[in-house]
Design a protein around this motif. Structure first.
Motif, PDB file in Angstrom:
ATOM      1  N   GLY A  66      13.968   7.831  -3.397  1.00  0.00           N
ATOM      2  CA  GLY A  66      12.608   7.425  -3.085  1.00  0.00           C
ATOM      3  C   GLY A  66      11.642   8.471  -3.586  1.00  0.00           C
ATOM      4  O   GLY A  66      11.843   9.672  -3.365  1.00  0.00           O
ATOM      5  N   VAL A  67      10.596   8.027  -4.290  1.00  0.00           N
ATOM      6  CA  VAL A  67       9.621   8.925  -4.904  1.00  0.00           C
ATOM      7  C   VAL A  67       8.231   8.521  -4.440  1.00  0.00           C
ATOM      8  O   VAL A  67       7.867   7.339  -4.481  1.00  0.00           O
ATOM      9  CB  VAL A  67       9.702   8.853  -6.442  1.00  0.00           C
ATOM     10  CG1 VAL A  67       8.635   9.724  -7.081  1.00  0.00           C
ATOM     11  CG2 VAL A  67      11.093   9.244  -6.918  1.00  0.00           C
ATOM     12  N   SER A  68       7.440   9.510  -4.015  1.00  0.00           N
ATOM     13  CA  SER A  68       6.074   9.228  -3.566  1.00  0.00           C
ATOM     14  C   SER A  68       5.177  10.413  -3.849  1.00  0.00           C
ATOM     15  O   SER A  68       5.568  11.565  -3.636  1.00  0.00           O
ATOM     16  CB  SER A  68       6.071   8.906  -2.062  1.00  0.00           C
ATOM     17  OG  SER A  68       4.759   8.628  -1.611  1.00  0.00           O
ATOM     18  N   GLY A  69       3.967  10.131  -4.341  1.00  0.00           N
ATOM     19  CA  GLY A  69       3.030  11.213  -4.597  1.00  0.00           C
ATOM     20  C   GLY A  69       1.934  10.871  -5.589  1.00  0.00           C
ATOM     21  O   GLY A  69       1.021  11.658  -5.780  1.00  0.00           O
ATOM     22  N   SER A  70       2.010   9.713  -6.205  1.00  0.00           N
ATOM     23  CA  SER A  70       1.016   9.347  -7.208  1.00  0.00           C
ATOM     24  C   SER A  70       0.775   7.835  -7.109  1.00  0.00           C
ATOM     25  O   SER A  70       0.956   7.244  -6.044  1.00  0.00           O
ATOM     26  CB  SER A  70       1.514   9.762  -8.593  1.00  0.00           C
ATOM     27  OG  SER A  70       0.582   9.414  -9.601  1.00  0.00           O
ATOM     28  N   SER A  71       0.364   7.213  -8.195  1.00  0.00           N
ATOM     29  CA  SER A  71       0.260   5.751  -8.201  1.00  0.00           C
ATOM     30  C   SER A  71       1.652   5.160  -8.061  1.00  0.00           C
ATOM     31  O   SER A  71       2.654   5.814  -8.367  1.00  0.00           O
ATOM     32  CB  SER A  71      -0.352   5.292  -9.533  1.00  0.00           C
ATOM     33  OG  SER A  71       0.565   5.546 -10.590  1.00  0.00           O
ATOM     34  N   VAL A  72       1.723   3.915  -7.614  1.00  0.00           N
ATOM     35  CA  VAL A  72       3.052   3.311  -7.472  1.00  0.00           C
ATOM     36  C   VAL A  72       3.717   3.132  -8.832  1.00  0.00           C
ATOM     37  O   VAL A  72       4.947   3.139  -8.928  1.00  0.00           O
ATOM     38  CB  VAL A  72       2.997   1.973  -6.702  1.00  0.00           C
ATOM     39  CG1 VAL A  72       2.532   2.219  -5.270  1.00  0.00           C
ATOM     40  CG2 VAL A  72       2.122   0.946  -7.403  1.00  0.00           C
ATOM     41  N   GLU A  73       2.926   3.009  -9.871  1.00  0.00           N
ATOM     42  CA  GLU A  73       3.509   2.920 -11.210  1.00  0.00           C
ATOM     43  C   GLU A  73       4.189   4.241 -11.564  1.00  0.00           C
ATOM     44  O   GLU A  73       5.314   4.264 -12.070  1.00  0.00           O
ATOM     45  CB  GLU A  73       2.432   2.573 -12.251  1.00  0.00           C
ATOM     46  CG  GLU A  73       1.876   1.163 -12.148  1.00  0.00           C
ATOM     47  CD  GLU A  73       0.857   0.990 -11.015  1.00  0.00           C
ATOM     48  OE1 GLU A  73       0.398   2.018 -10.459  1.00  0.00           O
ATOM     49  OE2 GLU A  73       0.531  -0.164 -10.688  1.00  0.00           O
ATOM     50  N   ASP A  74       3.485   5.344 -11.325  1.00  0.00           N
ATOM     51  CA  ASP A  74       4.093   6.651 -11.575  1.00  0.00           C
ATOM     52  C   ASP A  74       5.320   6.867 -10.679  1.00  0.00           C
ATOM     53  O   ASP A  74       6.357   7.379 -11.133  1.00  0.00           O
ATOM     54  CB  ASP A  74       3.073   7.769 -11.305  1.00  0.00           C
ATOM     55  CG  ASP A  74       2.027   7.900 -12.398  1.00  0.00           C
ATOM     56  OD1 ASP A  74       2.236   7.345 -13.500  1.00  0.00           O
ATOM     57  OD2 ASP A  74       1.010   8.560 -12.148  1.00  0.00           O
ATOM     58  N   ASP A  75       5.162   6.525  -9.419  1.00  0.00           N
ATOM     59  CA  ASP A  75       6.283   6.708  -8.494  1.00  0.00           C
ATOM     60  C   ASP A  75       7.526   5.981  -9.007  1.00  0.00           C
ATOM     61  O   ASP A  75       8.636   6.529  -8.996  1.00  0.00           O
ATOM     62  CB  ASP A  75       5.925   6.157  -7.098  1.00  0.00           C
ATOM     63  CG  ASP A  75       4.841   6.967  -6.396  1.00  0.00           C
ATOM     64  OD1 ASP A  75       4.431   8.022  -6.919  1.00  0.00           O
ATOM     65  OD2 ASP A  75       4.405   6.540  -5.307  1.00  0.00           O
TER      66      ASP A  75
END
Lengths: 134, 134, 134, 134
Positions: free
Chosen positions: D113-122
């Motif tokens: 799971g990746v979180s920290g930017s736009s959902v496209e970037d994530d």
């Protein structure tokens, strides 16, 4: 507020893994920052599943009060001054294995929590973790 | 990681129900997999409602630390090394009645938790459960 | 209050498993009693892990309001009368797959929740479950 | 059930950090095992604090249903079949950034799971994570 960096947190964890290998134990190791927020976590293969949460609670507990978790545990015994403090903050863990992390100047920049063996081993690994960046 | 199957989990529960009938007790019996996820549960008629949750916490507790729950309970007494460990992992139950489940090769594939009578009865039924697939 | 027995709950689950096999799907199936307490649960091998909790919430949701969960879901849409009712009772699941269980006389004695495939499949399996004891 | 190792989890995270640096974003990256238990986590310096929890929920959500989190989010919109599924499992995150992790044979061994930017970037970073061990 000075805060631990990810680079430092990874050094902390790697030092803990090396110490764990030397001791022949399998640990869960958590690093939180000065605000008690999670920075890094590693679960060694086959470490206890129940220690994932305990390692995190130990790290936060140490930073919550800027003490080794084991010290709080002495104060939280029946009849002692902080009896059942474990009910606060979503659950504390107050046996050894959590210690604060300081930078070279002695400023607290976070905490580490270690869980996966005896509390003596847990504490020894936590100290190895802390010394990696002191 | 090997994981218990539903067929095995149902054998575990059926063995526990048979043992419970032999003992004249009414049990709640939970089986979790190697990742502590729920696989199967049965509540015998008129078993204590409060034991539904306890049976599940016992099963998870046993797998969290790969120990009989009663062993953890000895270590979590006031003054002992794991005092108040029950505050971790959303709540542990650390009296007898939870044991790990192993396959014929000795690999841990899950755990069973039994609750509904004395802790001695709970543990005896849990052992009967575990022997059904060992 | 009439209450489902474990024998009935197991028939409910077995009917659901047979229907699931016929449909080629892998389900989590939960039975709760008239008081919304868990009676029996089975997770078919390789069923979604996230559906363990959903199956339980569907069963409780159906009994909480004595309706198919999908009916509540129509009422909980934005602008509808029960908008965001899902925030109650520790979390509801309001899409299809939960139905009440009635005995031969039509008395509600519990509910079943099924999760693991499309909501159409979930609901179809839940109806097969319910018909096993009606 | 095959399970991701710590060595693999660290490769996953390192690949995500490299991709994040290339994109000029700061991410929280979580790896869970096949049983949804936490294996490794890294928070890049100055990444959003609120994304620590989101990254973990994305990883678990992906493994709970063996889907990209964004796919679930399409199904959980008002009027769609899984509306408000986010109330299950202690809280799901159903926008992009969570994907399952497979070994070279195609077996699911965990999720990231990746979180920290736009959902496209994530999502793009999550794909880079997953490709590190595929």
């Amino acid at each position: 507020m000075s805060n631990i960096t990810l680079e430092q947190a990874r050094k902390v964890i790697d030092a803990g893994i090396q110490k764990s290998i030397a001791l022949g134990v399998k640990m869960n190791i958590t690093v939180v920052d000065a605000g008690t927020n999670l920075v890094a976590f590693n679960k060694m293969d086959d470490a206890w599943l129940g220690s994932i949460d305990i390692a995190q609670k130990k790290a936060r507990t140490a930073r919550f009060f800027n003490m080794d978790t084991g010290v709080i545990g002495q104060l939280s015994q029946p009849g002692a001054s902080l009896y059942n403090i474990e009910h606060s903050n979503g659950g504390l863990i107050t046996f050894p294995g959590g210690v604060v992390l300081k930078d070279a100047s002695g400023t607290i920049i976070g905490a580490v929590g270690v869980s996966g063996s005896s509390v003596e081993d847990d504490h020894e690994v936590a100290l190895a973790c802390a010394s990696a960046i002191a």
